[in-house]
Design a protein around this motif. Structure first.
Motif, PDB file in Angstrom:
ATOM      1  N   GLU A  66       0.838  -1.207   0.000  1.00 26.73           N
ATOM      2  CA  GLU A  66       0.000   0.000   0.000  1.00 26.73           C
ATOM      3  C   GLU A  66       0.873   1.258   0.000  1.00 26.73           C
ATOM      4  O   GLU A  66       0.521   2.262  -0.638  1.00 26.73           O
ATOM      5  CB  GLU A  66      -0.918  -0.004   1.229  1.00 26.73           C
ATOM      6  CG  GLU A  66      -2.028  -1.038   1.156  1.00 26.73           C
ATOM      7  CD  GLU A  66      -2.841  -1.111   2.447  1.00 26.73           C
ATOM      8  OE1 GLU A  66      -2.600  -0.282   3.344  1.00 26.73           O
ATOM      9  OE2 GLU A  66      -3.702  -2.004   2.561  1.00 26.73           O
ATOM     10  N   SER A 105      -5.829   3.575   6.456  1.00 27.07           N
ATOM     11  CA  SER A 105      -6.029   2.227   5.920  1.00 27.07           C
ATOM     12  C   SER A 105      -5.119   1.207   6.597  1.00 27.07           C
ATOM     13  O   SER A 105      -5.461   0.016   6.685  1.00 27.07           O
ATOM     14  CB  SER A 105      -5.809   2.211   4.413  1.00 27.07           C
ATOM     15  OG  SER A 105      -4.435   2.415   4.098  1.00 27.07           O
ATOM     16  N   GLY A 156      -6.696  -0.745   9.289  1.00 26.79           N
ATOM     17  CA  GLY A 156      -7.868  -1.547   8.946  1.00 26.79           C
ATOM     18  C   GLY A 156      -7.628  -3.038   9.119  1.00 26.79           C
ATOM     19  O   GLY A 156      -6.540  -3.488   9.352  1.00 26.79           O
TER      20      GLY A 156
END
Length: 325
Positions: A297, A322, A325
């Protein structure tokens, strides 16, 4: 490095040197020492410096074939040429035929040990690799500097200092100079002195940010990010440091189940040995596959920014969210 130190001590120099490695501070230091030892100060007629990927090998050969002007040596310093990552057959062959009066110093960021240039200099000259120094060597180096200034420091304070600087010798030098100025009137450097001078190091905030991500403390993670932006840190630099941090955690996560000791892990990931425990503790907060995913990512976020798909500050902010998450 011992061979190079012996050459500098005795004055018996090889005609070609390759200096490279993961510790740029030492590459720069020894490059300068070697150049100064081989040449006469201020002699610009017989000392030439070339830098960058656009250097023509034939120009170097022509220069080396030119006799020095009222001097014993012609010294040619070549920096970050890329010759050790690509084929340079003519120049490589020339390393075996150097005139008695010509001396080459190559200072490179990266080399291919399989290449002909590397092999030729190793055969006909001297190759010196400068690796990241161990904690013990760094501590001795720092103690030597402090001793010259009549300063003392305890081991725990030394470890606190290194935990903030890491093992980058250039950064250590800069922070040590600040610390010496700050403690000018003191004989003993204390923990509060280190905290006062090094408290705002970016790496420390990055560490705390990743710690917060691991604990899913979104507010704290974002507050630390905003603090870095307030300190005028570019979002891309923050992204680079976050990516590097997660890469370290991913490497440690892989090694922790493989029987590696802390010294081996420290050497492989490039952090001080005493800090590995902290990093390892952080790595345990994430599953191994999750760390791999976060690193991907990070790479994708960089791609999105560079291609103009997202604004840098927002992209990094979304990455932080994120990651929890």
């Amino acid at each position: 490095m011992k061979t190079l130190q012996e050459d500098l001590k005795t004055g018996n120099f090889k005609h070609c040197y390759l200096l490279y490695g993961e510790e740029p501070y030492l590459v720069q230091q020894y490059k300068t020492r070697l150049k100064n030892a081989l040449s006469v100060e201020g002699d610009t007629m017989n000392t030439s410096v070339f830098s960058g990927k656009d250097i023509r090998p034939e120009a170097l050969i022509d220069l080396a074939e030119t006799l020095p002007f009222f001097a014993e040596r012609r010294v040619i310093l070549v920096e970050n040429s890329g010759f050790f990552k690509k084929s340079t057959e003519e120049l490589a062959a020339y390393m075996a035929e150097l005139p008695e009066t010509s001396y080459f110093i190559f200072a490179e960021e990266d080399v291919d040990k399989r290449g002909k240039m590397y092999k030729q200099i190793k055969k006909h000259g001297s190759v010196v690799e400068f690796k990241r120094q161990t904690d013990a060597v760094l501590m001795q180096w720092i103690l030597g500097t402090l001793k010259k200034e009549n300063k003392k420091i305890t081991r725990s304070v030394m470890e606190l200092f290194l935990s903030k600087t890491g093992n980058d010798m250039e950064l250590i030098t800069q922070e040590l100079e600040k610390l010496l100025c700050y403690t000018m009137e003191k004989d003993i450097i204390e923990a509060e002195d280190v905290e006062a001078i090094c408290a705002n190091q970016i790496s420390g905030k990055i560490f705390d940010m990743v710690e917060a991500i691991g604990r899913k403390e979104s507010k704290r993670a974002l507050d630390l990010y905003y603090d870095l932006l307030m300190l005028k840190e570019p979002a891309m630099r923050i992204l680079f440091l976050v990516t590097r941090h997660f890469q370290i955690l991913m490497q440690l996560s892989d090694m922790m189940g493989g029987g590696f000791d802390y010294k081996s892990m420290a050497s492989k990931v490039g952090v001080p040995e005493f800090a590995v425990r902290k990093y390892a503790g952080q790595a345990r907060a994430f599953e191994g596959k999750r760390l791999e995913q976060i690193v991907r990512e990070c790479v994708q976020t960089e791609e999105n920014i560079k291609t103009g798909q997202m604004a840098d500050q927002l992209a990094v902010e979304l990455l932080i969210i994120s990651s929890m998450g």
